[in-house]
Design a protein around this motif. Structure first.
Motif, short mmCIF file in Angstrom:
data_model
loop_
_atom_site.label_atom_id
_atom_site.label_comp_id
_atom_site.label_asym_id
_atom_site.label_seq_id
_atom_site.Cartn_x
_atom_site.Cartn_y
_atom_site.Cartn_z
N GLU A 1 0.80 -1.21 0.00
CA GLU A 1 0.00 0.00 0.00
C GLU A 1 0.84 1.28 0.00
O GLU A 1 0.60 2.16 -0.79
N PRO A 2 1.87 1.40 0.86
CA PRO A 2 2.66 2.63 0.80
C PRO A 2 3.33 2.83 -0.55
O PRO A 2 3.43 3.95 -1.02
N ASP A 3 3.78 1.74 -1.19
CA ASP A 3 4.36 1.88 -2.52
C ASP A 3 3.33 2.44 -3.48
O ASP A 3 3.64 3.30 -4.29
N ASN A 4 2.09 1.93 -3.39
CA ASN A 4 1.03 2.40 -4.27
C ASN A 4 0.75 3.88 -3.98
O ASN A 4 0.62 4.68 -4.90
N ALA B 1 1.47 9.60 -5.37
CA ALA B 1 2.02 10.93 -5.03
C ALA B 1 3.01 11.37 -6.10
O ALA B 1 3.03 12.54 -6.49
N ARG B 2 3.82 10.44 -6.58
CA ARG B 2 4.78 10.76 -7.64
C ARG B 2 4.04 11.21 -8.90
O ARG B 2 4.43 12.19 -9.55
N LYS B 3 2.96 10.51 -9.24
CA LYS B 3 2.18 10.88 -10.42
C LYS B 3 1.56 12.27 -10.26
O LYS B 3 1.54 13.06 -11.19
N ARG B 4 1.06 12.57 -9.05
CA ARG B 4 0.48 13.91 -8.81
C ARG B 4 1.53 15.00 -8.95
O ARG B 4 1.26 16.05 -9.52
N ARG B 5 2.74 14.76 -8.43
CA ARG B 5 3.81 15.75 -8.56
C ARG B 5 4.19 15.95 -10.03
O ARG B 5 4.40 17.08 -10.48
N LEU B 6 4.26 14.84 -10.77
CA LEU B 6 4.59 14.93 -12.19
C LEU B 6 3.52 15.71 -12.95
O LEU B 6 3.83 16.56 -13.78
N GLU B 7 2.24 15.44 -12.65
CA GLU B 7 1.15 16.17 -13.30
C GLU B 7 1.22 17.66 -12.96
O GLU B 7 0.97 18.51 -13.82
#
Length: 85
Positions: free
Chosen positions: A42-45, A50-56
């Motif tokens: 779950e934390p990895d997911n 979170a990484r995807k949100r920062r990239l967006e």
């Protein structure tokens, strides 16, 4: 630490015991570690989301209006940029 009694058929017990031995663990430790695996994922997911949100957010920023920092059609020199005004 709590003890839990579980029931399983003979074949499942045999394969679990073999897998625990391969992992160098007791059956109890092996089962506990296997039960923890989904909560470790779950934390990895969440981290991936979170990484995807920062990239967006970065993509939205770079897609926005361009900053006009040139002076008279040329970029300022380092001295001009750092001059206190």
């Amino acid at each position: 630490m709590k003890n839990v009694t579980i029931s399983m058929d003979d074949e499942l017990h045999r394969t679990t015991r073999i897998e625990a031995a391969k992992a160098g663990k007791s059956v109890s430790r092996y089962i506990a570690d296997r039960l923890r695996q989904p909560s470790r994922e779950e934390p990895d997911n969440t981290e991936e989301e979170a990484r995807k949100r920062r990239l967006e957010a970065l993509e939205r920023f770079f897609a926005g209006p361009k900053l006009n920092i040139s002076e008279n059609g040329r970029m300022p020199t380092a001295e001009e940029r750092n001059a206190r005004r």
